[in-house]
Write a protein that holds these residues in place. Structure first.
Motif, short mmCIF file in Angstrom:
data_model
loop_
_atom_site.label_atom_id
_atom_site.label_comp_id
_atom_site.label_asym_id
_atom_site.label_seq_id
_atom_site.Cartn_x
_atom_site.Cartn_y
_atom_site.Cartn_z
N ARG A 1 50.58 81.74 32.27
CA ARG A 1 49.94 80.45 31.96
C ARG A 1 49.14 79.98 33.17
N VAL A 2 47.87 79.72 32.92
CA VAL A 2 46.96 79.25 33.98
C VAL A 2 46.49 77.85 33.62
N GLU A 3 46.52 76.93 34.58
CA GLU A 3 46.02 75.57 34.39
C GLU A 3 45.14 75.19 35.57
N TYR A 4 44.33 74.14 35.37
CA TYR A 4 43.54 73.64 36.48
C TYR A 4 43.65 72.13 36.56
N LEU A 5 43.43 71.61 37.75
CA LEU A 5 43.60 70.19 37.99
C LEU A 5 42.46 69.71 38.88
N ASN A 6 41.67 68.78 38.35
CA ASN A 6 40.63 68.14 39.15
C ASN A 6 40.37 66.74 38.59
N ARG A 7 39.35 66.07 39.08
CA ARG A 7 39.14 64.68 38.69
C ARG A 7 38.70 64.52 37.25
N SER A 8 38.34 65.60 36.58
CA SER A 8 37.95 65.51 35.17
C SER A 8 39.17 65.35 34.25
N LYS A 9 40.36 65.62 34.78
CA LYS A 9 41.58 65.46 33.99
C LYS A 9 41.97 63.98 33.92
N THR A 10 42.43 63.54 32.77
CA THR A 10 42.89 62.15 32.62
C THR A 10 44.23 61.99 33.31
N ALA A 11 44.65 60.73 33.49
CA ALA A 11 45.93 60.46 34.13
C ALA A 11 47.07 61.07 33.31
N LYS A 12 46.96 60.98 31.97
CA LYS A 12 48.00 61.56 31.10
C LYS A 12 48.07 63.07 31.26
N GLN A 13 46.89 63.73 31.26
CA GLN A 13 46.86 65.18 31.43
C GLN A 13 47.42 65.60 32.79
N THR A 14 47.11 64.82 33.82
CA THR A 14 47.62 65.12 35.16
C THR A 14 49.14 65.02 35.19
N ARG A 15 49.69 63.99 34.54
CA ARG A 15 51.16 63.83 34.51
C ARG A 15 51.80 64.99 33.77
N GLU A 16 51.21 65.41 32.66
CA GLU A 16 51.77 66.53 31.88
C GLU A 16 51.75 67.82 32.69
N ILE A 17 50.63 68.07 33.38
CA ILE A 17 50.52 69.28 34.21
C ILE A 17 51.54 69.23 35.33
N ALA A 18 51.71 68.06 35.96
CA ALA A 18 52.68 67.91 37.06
C ALA A 18 54.10 68.18 36.57
N VAL B 1 46.00 77.74 43.72
CA VAL B 1 44.66 78.16 44.12
C VAL B 1 43.88 76.90 44.47
N LEU B 2 43.59 76.72 45.74
CA LEU B 2 42.94 75.50 46.24
C LEU B 2 41.46 75.75 46.47
N VAL B 3 40.62 74.93 45.82
CA VAL B 3 39.16 75.08 45.94
C VAL B 3 38.56 73.74 46.34
N PRO B 4 37.38 73.74 46.95
CA PRO B 4 36.83 72.50 47.50
C PRO B 4 36.11 71.60 46.50
N THR B 5 35.66 72.11 45.36
CA THR B 5 34.87 71.28 44.44
C THR B 5 35.39 71.36 43.02
N THR B 6 35.06 70.33 42.25
CA THR B 6 35.47 70.24 40.84
C THR B 6 34.89 71.39 40.02
N ILE B 7 33.61 71.67 40.23
CA ILE B 7 32.95 72.73 39.46
C ILE B 7 33.55 74.10 39.79
N LEU B 8 33.85 74.32 41.08
CA LEU B 8 34.44 75.61 41.48
C LEU B 8 35.82 75.78 40.86
N ALA B 9 36.57 74.67 40.73
CA ALA B 9 37.90 74.75 40.09
C ALA B 9 37.76 75.22 38.65
N LEU B 10 36.79 74.66 37.93
CA LEU B 10 36.57 75.06 36.55
C LEU B 10 36.08 76.51 36.46
#
Length: 773
Positions: A628-645, A603-612
């Protein structure tokens, strides 16, 4: 399928009803209705109204509660004998602006009361509306103009009567209180009707009377005799309460003490705002007057006694509220089975046959095929159990935990007014676009002679003072010029072909821009995608948990998306709808359908707030399901991003919501089956190229409230499938915007008013430091 008539007959044979009937035979009595809950009040009171006749006034806690009760009576009684009595003001600080819709509905109710002679008449209202005083019957009669086919009255005399009663002349009628003259035709919008009248004169004689459509101005149904009633709200003559106007009436309250308190509060607030306090009694009645007016009435109250009056007697009922099943259909099945063993019969009330079929399917899929219940094709605002009649009347919206929609007959359709309203709002020199001749300047309304007959036409002025006359019956061919940049448009000379050349060049440019995308869509059409399976039990249960009733447009969009997904052709559908019209629910159901079949969803959205925001919406709807639902935006840390990926690539995440970050190289899906894009127009060229690569053989669903011309053009050309959600959600109220000089008192009153009705308040401030004080 059981008939509601059979239920009403059983009610009329019950002991509580007979006791109610006995109390009603008394001239003046106050009766406490003990243990009468939910929709049981509507059922028993409807049975009493049709048995004894007369005027019955139901006072609910607020406007929504009154509207829900109104719809109960629409289902149980003759709709023509059921009326809604609102306040004549748009809800605002204290009273606010006058609402023509409210005035019309109030006047219509008063007129029905004035002409009521036999049978029953039901009126649903609420404290704010009950508090507002009305003209007495004599004034209403004197100010009304009664006309019928065959009457002889000069048009000049009729116009004099309309002007004397405050009607305003316009070119085209589109609001109550207006009239227009065109030769031998007189259009009038009475304050007692939701559509205007058209009187066709032959000399001084009325040849025909019709109601007509506001937008098209075309006539519809005929009438032999009508009444024209002006706005009596500002009449300085004697005014009375609704109860006094109704005379010998029966009053029904849920909580009479609360009603009188609201009336007193309203009176006190208006008194504090008025410059002339002596005039308060022309606006609002008092608690004392209401009690005096009710002295000769039969009064029924569900909760406690009526203010200072002590109930003369009590009628005890055997009803209990519908149990809360929390969408647990095993519990519902057990309840129906247990009730059957106790000798109770269960009825499911639903206006939507699809809901009954959905319930049948759920019982079938959970292995409870022998559940015995009957359906009735209507619903009430709340279900209940009647332990005396031994029946369970359950509503489908409570079973599925949905909000119930309501309707109010006779409402003026505001959307129909736009064409005529804009025409009336045009000023000399405004830019207007004609579909065949281009942009011209509005030159006013003129009368032209065509084949010996006078017609009204719109005058458009082009370059070198060329003039075009557009007949009033061709309004659909013109529109007001709108420009985002605010620059003046170029006006061409009539007949030189420049407008046609411009249209042709524009079409060619669109085709050139679209050629590359057409090739992509052709490639998609030629490729084969994944064909999702038909709806499962989980899909039915998830959809049943939706709180709101789907609008027709929303239901059509959902079905179209499912049909596309179940095909082996890659889906490419655009869902277009205004904010809050239900696009997200369409996306959630599509995503869940994909996840149930083992496919991943992006699900691709244009803004960080809309993603949340989307993440929270998806989590709320799917929390009871194995997804299982997850979200990914700039508020996620590098570690969290790697785990989600890592989890995404391993297939442990079913639905990933995020900004353009999910288009990065490190994000890899194990088995992507559905791509949902929200507000595609807000993504840049690079993001769209990445999307193009991702979506060649993947089902794609695009959501937008404001499609860019290219996207919309492809949908209209058929290169992309299009679903439009144009129907507002049930019970959605129009937005009322006001501008005031800053006042803490106004802000406090507005917030208190909103909270008192159970609403929400958002306070927007432009300075962060002020929010902390």
């Amino acid at each position: 399928m059981e008939s509601i008539e059979n239920i009403l007959q059983r009610v009329e044979g019950s002991q509580p009803f007979k006791a109610l009937l006995k109390e009603h035979s008394k001239k003046s009595v106050t009766v406490h209705l003990d243990n009468l809950v939910g929709g049981a009040l509507s059922l028993y009171s409807a049975a009493l109204a049709r048995r004894v006749g007369g005027v019955h006034i139901f006072v609910a806690e607020d406007r929504d509660a009154a509207a829900y009760m109104l719809n109960d009576f629409y289902a149980l009684l003759d709709e023509d004998r059921v009326h809604f009595f609102p306040t004549s003001y748009k809800r605002s600080i204290v009273y606010g602006r006058e609402d023509a819709q409210g005035v019309v509905q109030r006047t219509n109710t008063l007129n029905a009361l004035r002409h009521h002679t036999k049978g029953y008449l039901v009126i649903c209202t609420y404290p704010e509306a009950l508090a507002e005083r009305v003209v007495d019957e004599r004034t209403l009669s004197e100010r009304s103009i009664r006309l019928k086919v065959g009457d002889s009255i000069p048009i000049v005399k009729l116009e004099e009567q309309l002007i004397e009663r405050g009607f305003q002349q316009v070119d085209f009628v589109y609001e109550p209180g207006q009239y227009s003259l065109r030769g031998g035709i007189v259009d009038v919008f009475s304050f007692s009707e939701s559509r205007p009248f058209r009187f066709d004169f032959f000399g001084d004689e009325i040849d025909s009377i019709r109601r007509f459509n506001i937008s098209s101005q075309l006539s519809h149904d005929k009438a032999d005799e009508v009444e024209i009633i002006p706005n009596l709200n500002h009449n300085e003559m004697e005014k009375v309460s609704l109860i006094r106007f109704a005379g010998d009436a029966t009053c029904w309250f849920y909580d009479a003490e609360y009603v009188f308190k609201r009336v007193n509060d309203l009176r006190r607030r208006i008194l504090a705002e008025m410059e002339e306090p002596a005039k308060i009694d022309t606006l609002v009645t008092s608690r004392k007057n209401l009690l005096a007016d009710m002295a000769e009435c039969r009064v029924y109250v569900q909760r406690d006694n009526v203010a200072e009056r002590v109930a003369d007697s009590t009628v005890t009922f055997g009803t209990t509220p519908q149990p809360k099943f929390n969408k647990n259909f095993e519990v519902l099945a057990d309840d129906i089975s247990d009730s059957m063993l106790k000798g109770y019969k269960t009825y499911i009330l639903s206006e939507n046959r699809a809901q009954i079929e959905r319930l049948d399917n759920i019982f079938h899929q959970i292995g409870r095929r022998n559940i015995d219940f009957e359906s009735i094709s209507l619903t009430l605002h709340e279900g209940f159990v009647d332990n005396i009649l031994k029946i369970c009347l359950y509503t489908d919206h409570q079973i599925f935990d949905r909000y119930r929609r309501y309707r109010i007959n006779g409402e003026i359709k505001r959307d129909e007014q736009m064409t005529v309203a804009e025409l009336n709002a045009l000023k000399m020199g405004d830019y207007v676009v004609h579909i065949d001749h281009g942009v011209g300047r509005f030159g006013g309304l003129v009368k032209i002679n065509e084949n010996g007959k006078l017609h009204e036409a719109i005058k458009l002025v082009y370059k070198d003072n060329d003039v075009l006359f557009v007949n009033v019956h061709s309004l659909h061919r013109i529109s007001r010029y709108k420009s985002g940049e605010g620059e003046a448009p170029k006006i061409y000379k009539l007949g030189n072909g420049a407008w046609q050349k411009l249209k042709t060049a524009t079409k060619k440019a669109v085709k050139d821009i679209s050629r590359e995308l057409i090739a992509l869509y052709a490639k998609r059409k030629a490729s084969r995608g994944f064909a999702f399976s038909a709806d499962s039990y989980l899909q039915n249960e998830m959809e049943a948990s939706f709180k709101w009733e789907e609008t027709p447009d929303q239901q059509a969009a959902i079905q179209a998306v499912k049909k596309d997904m179940e095909s082996d052709q890659p889906m490419d559908r655009l869902v277009c709808g205004d904010v809050g019209f239900g696009k997200t629910e369409v996306a959630i159901r599509a995503a869940f359908k994909a996840a149930v079949d083992g496919k991943q969803v992006a699900v691709l959205v244009p803004t960080t707030i809309l993603a949340l925001q989307h993440y929270r919406s998806f989590m709320e709807r799917l929390r009871d399901f194995p997804v299982r639902v997850e979200y990914l935006n700039r508020s996620k840390t590098a570690k969290q991003t790697r785990e989600i990926a890592a989890d995404l690539e391993a297939g442990k995440i079913d639905i990933l919501i995020g900004t353009h970050k999910i288009l990065g190289k490190q994000i890899k899906f194990k088995d992507l089956g559905l791509l949902i894009i929200d507000e595609e127009q807000k993504f840049g060229v690079a993001a769209k190229e990445k999307l193009t690569q991702m979506s060649v053989n993947v089902d794609t669903l695009t959501l937008t409230a404001t499609p860019i011309p290219r996207t919309l053009q492809f949908s209209l050309m058929g290169s992309r499938d299009l679903s439009v959600i144009s129907t507002a959600p049930p019970n959605r109220q129009p937005i009322l915007t006001e501008s005031h000089i800053f006042s803490e008192d106004i802000i406090r009153d507005a917030i208190e008013e909103e909270l008192s009705r159970g609403g929400q308040v958002y306070f927007v401030n432009n300075r962060v430091e002020d929010l902390l004080t």
